[in-house]
Design an enzyme around this catalytic site. Structure first.
Site, PDB file in Angstrom:
ATOM      1  N   GLU A 339       1.039  -1.210  -0.009  1.00  0.00           N
ATOM      2  CA  GLU A 339       0.027   0.018  -0.159  1.00  0.00           C
ATOM      3  C   GLU A 339       0.942   1.137   0.127  1.00  0.00           C
ATOM      4  O   GLU A 339       0.570   2.192  -0.652  1.00  0.00           O
ATOM      5  CB  GLU A 339      -0.773   0.104   1.098  1.00  0.00           C
ATOM      6  CG  GLU A 339      -1.886  -1.116   1.370  1.00  0.00           C
ATOM      7  CD  GLU A 339      -2.896  -1.076   0.000  1.00  0.00           C
ATOM      8  OE1 GLU A 339      -3.045  -0.332  -0.761  1.00  0.00           O
ATOM      9  OE2 GLU A 339      -3.325  -2.411  -0.105  1.00  0.00           O
ATOM     10  N   HIS A 462     -13.409  -7.712  -4.792  1.00  0.00           N
ATOM     11  CA  HIS A 462     -13.450  -7.180  -6.014  1.00  0.00           C
ATOM     12  C   HIS A 462     -14.523  -7.319  -7.017  1.00  0.00           C
ATOM     13  O   HIS A 462     -14.835  -6.600  -7.964  1.00  0.00           O
ATOM     14  CB  HIS A 462     -12.134  -7.282  -6.850  1.00  0.00           C
ATOM     15  CG  HIS A 462     -10.782  -6.892  -5.938  1.00  0.00           C
ATOM     16  ND1 HIS A 462     -10.462  -7.826  -4.612  1.00  0.00           N
ATOM     17  CD2 HIS A 462      -9.922  -5.968  -5.915  1.00  0.00           C
ATOM     18  CE1 HIS A 462      -9.577  -7.048  -4.171  1.00  0.00           C
ATOM     19  NE2 HIS A 462      -9.051  -6.240  -4.890  1.00  0.00           N
TER      20      HIS A 462
END
Ligand SMILES: *[C@@H]1O[C@H](CO)[C@@H](O)[C@H](O)[C@H]1NC(C)=O
Ligand SMILES: *[C@@H]1O[C@H](CO)[C@@H](O)[C@H](O)[C@H]1NC(C)=O
Ligand SMILES: *[C@@H]1O[C@H](CO)[C@@H](O)[C@H](O)[C@H]1NC(C)=O
Ligand SMILES: *[C@@H]1O[C@H](CO)[C@@H](O)[C@H](O)[C@H]1NC(C)=O
Ligand SMILES: *[C@@H]1O[C@H](CO)[C@@H](O)[C@H](O)[C@H]1NC(C)=O
Ligand SMILES: *[C@@H]1O[C@H](CO)[C@@H](O)[C@H](O)[C@H]1NC(C)=O
Length: 518
Positions: A339, A462
């Site tokens: 990240e 997702h």
């Protein structure tokens, strides 16, 4: 003879003609003037987009980190405003002969604004689509199931409860219970919404002159053969979580990195400081103060939120955040590096035009250095002095579980959706098709019989959150290529040199490698 003289004359005339056509075009004063005007137009668009995207991302964040109806309503409203602006730009750029502009960067910006996906939908349909996806995200993020051993305790959430059980439980019945209940708590509730989502997304795609939404997703690869390209040879079907149970040398010490982190009193903050330290050591940028102030690095107890780890750019050159419900585990520390890698990219391209500020692909390049035994020894997660090759093999095995085993899954996520969007897979065989692919590519079977009453793809974030997945599949290939290139830069890898193997390369503290990334 005559023939060849004729050919020469023809060729000469043809060349002169081409010369005139080319120079006429390059020097066309109309195009030049249009291009200058277009350049100024893009500058003004850029300011406007920055301002609106900042507003929109702030509202995306407000909702994702606090799932209330009020935050959702605000979010849909501002999203519709931004969609309006995108549509306006879309209509305006169609007036320009931008394909003929000489400036490459300008052409690219026009190209990027020329496909606007779902933003092309009329406002009511656009809002409907936003609401469908948000509702599914909310169902996913707030789903709770009952404890296997205590059926009156019904507050188990995906993060951290179910994730921990799946990682650590050895009780087959408990694992099966969690597997089934998680899917029961989401799939059936999402199936109708998903059907409508597919239909609306396709409507948007058609307004952009694509046959369906799957084709829109593939546009950015700029390669008509992308579907064939990724149809590679797949193998393997396991996960990081089974590492402890299946390591080639289970008795070698120093192989349980999570245990070592806990022993060393790691916290969420320390995990992110460790990641930042890595980036700083290769001369990349430190996190701005606002990063530490605004990010959510631990799960807040006072609200529902989307825990799925993500990195955020607020389009104002200074606000960048991570949202991650961090637990102290080795896997989460690796995710933290991933990240923060996004944030490093955001920082590198913060002054670029807006269309150039989206990641080329989701990378994981830094985590490859991070995960080497070389690096884990440097940061003290491997404590023995003994450079035991068994530790290295255990580690490589672990990398394989994470990276190789991922490939078939990374691929089938969109393989399933391409056929859903194109209509080849219809709602009455959504689940059946899903399991066909799971078996074909991953060699997996569900632990109990499934039917079309179930909707198991929805159990993966997702799918319900409308996020394409092929990017991860591709990143799991190219990250190794990037890693190899960086290691060559760092002087730590040479092909055919057994003293400099790629799997021991760690670019930590190597500014040559870091500077090459800028
Ligand atoms: C969550 O959002 C609501 C508005 O719907 C707000 O009143 C509340 O203060 C927010 N909670 C936090 C912790 O930010
Ligand atoms: C979008 O534009 C339409 C037509 O110009 C207008 O009626 C509508 O109010 C606008 N919506 C928003 C959310 O700005
Ligand atoms: C079962 O869960 C309930 C609700 O959380 C709790 O009050 C109770 O003590 C638990 N029972 C056992 C045996 O742990
Ligand atoms: C889509 O195609 C139609 C017909 O060819 C054309 O009129 C329209 O301008 C195109 N729209 C876009 C957004 O390219
Ligand atoms: C971790 O915390 C415990 C208890 O506070 C302390 O005794 C120990 O020394 C700490 N270990 C490290 C490596 O800081
Ligand atoms: C670090 O990067 C900056 C530019 O971002 C550069 O000026 C400087 O020389 C680099 N330092 C090292 C040690 O490479």
């Amino acid at each position: 003879m005559e023939n060849s003289i004729g050919t020469v004359i023809m060729a000469t005339l043809f060349a002169i003609l081409i010369y005139f056509l080319v120079t006429a075009q390059a020097k066309d004063p109309n195009i030049e003037e249009e291009e200058l005007q277009a350049y100024n137009y893009m500058l003004s668009i850029n300011d406007k987009m920055e301002k609106y995207l900042n507003k929109k991302v702030l509202s995306d964040w407000a909702y994702a980190s606090n799932l209330t109806q009020e935050n959702l309503n605000k979010n849909i409203k501002i999203s519709a405003e931004v969609a309006n602006i995108q549509k306006e730009i879309w209509h305006q750029i169609a007036q320009y002969n931008w394909q003929q502009f000489s400036d490459y960067s300008l052409r690219r910006q026009f190209w990027a604004y020329s496909t606007i996906g779902e933003n092309a939908l009329p406002e009511p349909q656009f809002k409907m689509l936003k609401k469908l996806v948000s509702d599914m995200e909310s169902i996913y993020s707030t789903a709770k199931i009952c404890d296997y051993k205590n059926s009156t305790k019904c507050d188990l959430l995906l993060e951290p409860d179910l994730t921990n059980i799946l990682a650590t439980s050895n009780d087959e019945k408990e694992l099966r219970h969690v597997w089934i209940e998680w899917r029961n708590s989401i799939g059936p509730k999402c199936k109708d919404s998903y059907k409508s989502y597919v239909a609306l997304s396709n409507e948007g795609a058609k307004l952009n002159n694509f046959s369906d939404q799957g084709e829109v997703w593939l546009k950015d690869y700029e390669d008509d053969t992308i579907k064939e390209q990724v149809h590679g040879n797949m193998w393997g079907q396991t996960w990081d979580n089974i590492a402890e149970k299946t390591l080639p040398y289970p008795d070698v010490e120093d192989s349980d990195y999570t245990a070592e982190m806990i022993k060393q009193n790691y916290t969420a903050i320390k995990i992110f400081q460790t990641a930042e330290n890595f980036f700083k050591s290769i001369n990349l940028t430190e996190m701005p103060r606002t990063f530490w102030k605004n990010s959510i690095l631990e799960k807040p107890a006072d609200r529902n939120l989307i825990c799925h780890a993500s990195a955020w750019d607020f389009y104002d050159q200074k606000d960048f955040r991570i949202k991650q419900c961090t637990e102290v585990t080795y896997e989460q520390m690796s995710t933290a590096h991933h990240e923060m890698g996004h944030i490093e990219y955001f920082l590198q391209y913060k002054d670029q035009p807006v269309p150039f500020r989206t990641g080329a692909n989701d990378g994981d390049c830094i985590s490859l250095s991070f995960g080497t035994t070389t690096h884990l020894r440097k940061i003290g997660l491997i404590t023995s002095d003994n450079p035991d090759p068994k530790i290295v093999l255990n580690n490589l095995y672990r990398v394989g579980l994470g990276k190789i085993a991922f490939l078939p899954f990374g691929y089938l996520m969109d393989l399933w959706r391409w056929d859903v969007f194109s209509g080849k897979t219809t709602p009455d065989n959504y689940n059946c098709k899903w399991w066909e692919l799971r078996e074909k590519y991953q060699g997996l079977e569900p632990p109990v019989d499934r039917s079309e009453e179930d909707f198991d793809p929805a159990a993966k974030y997702h799918i319900i959150a409308d996020v394409p997945y092929l990017r991860y599949f591709i990143s799991f290939v190219i990250q190794f290529q990037f890693h190899r290139a960086l290691c060559e830069k760092a002087g730590q890898y040479e092909p055919n040199n057994p003293k400099k193997p790629l799997h021991e390369c760690d670019i930590y503290e190597n500014t040559d490698a870091g500077n090459a990334l800028k």
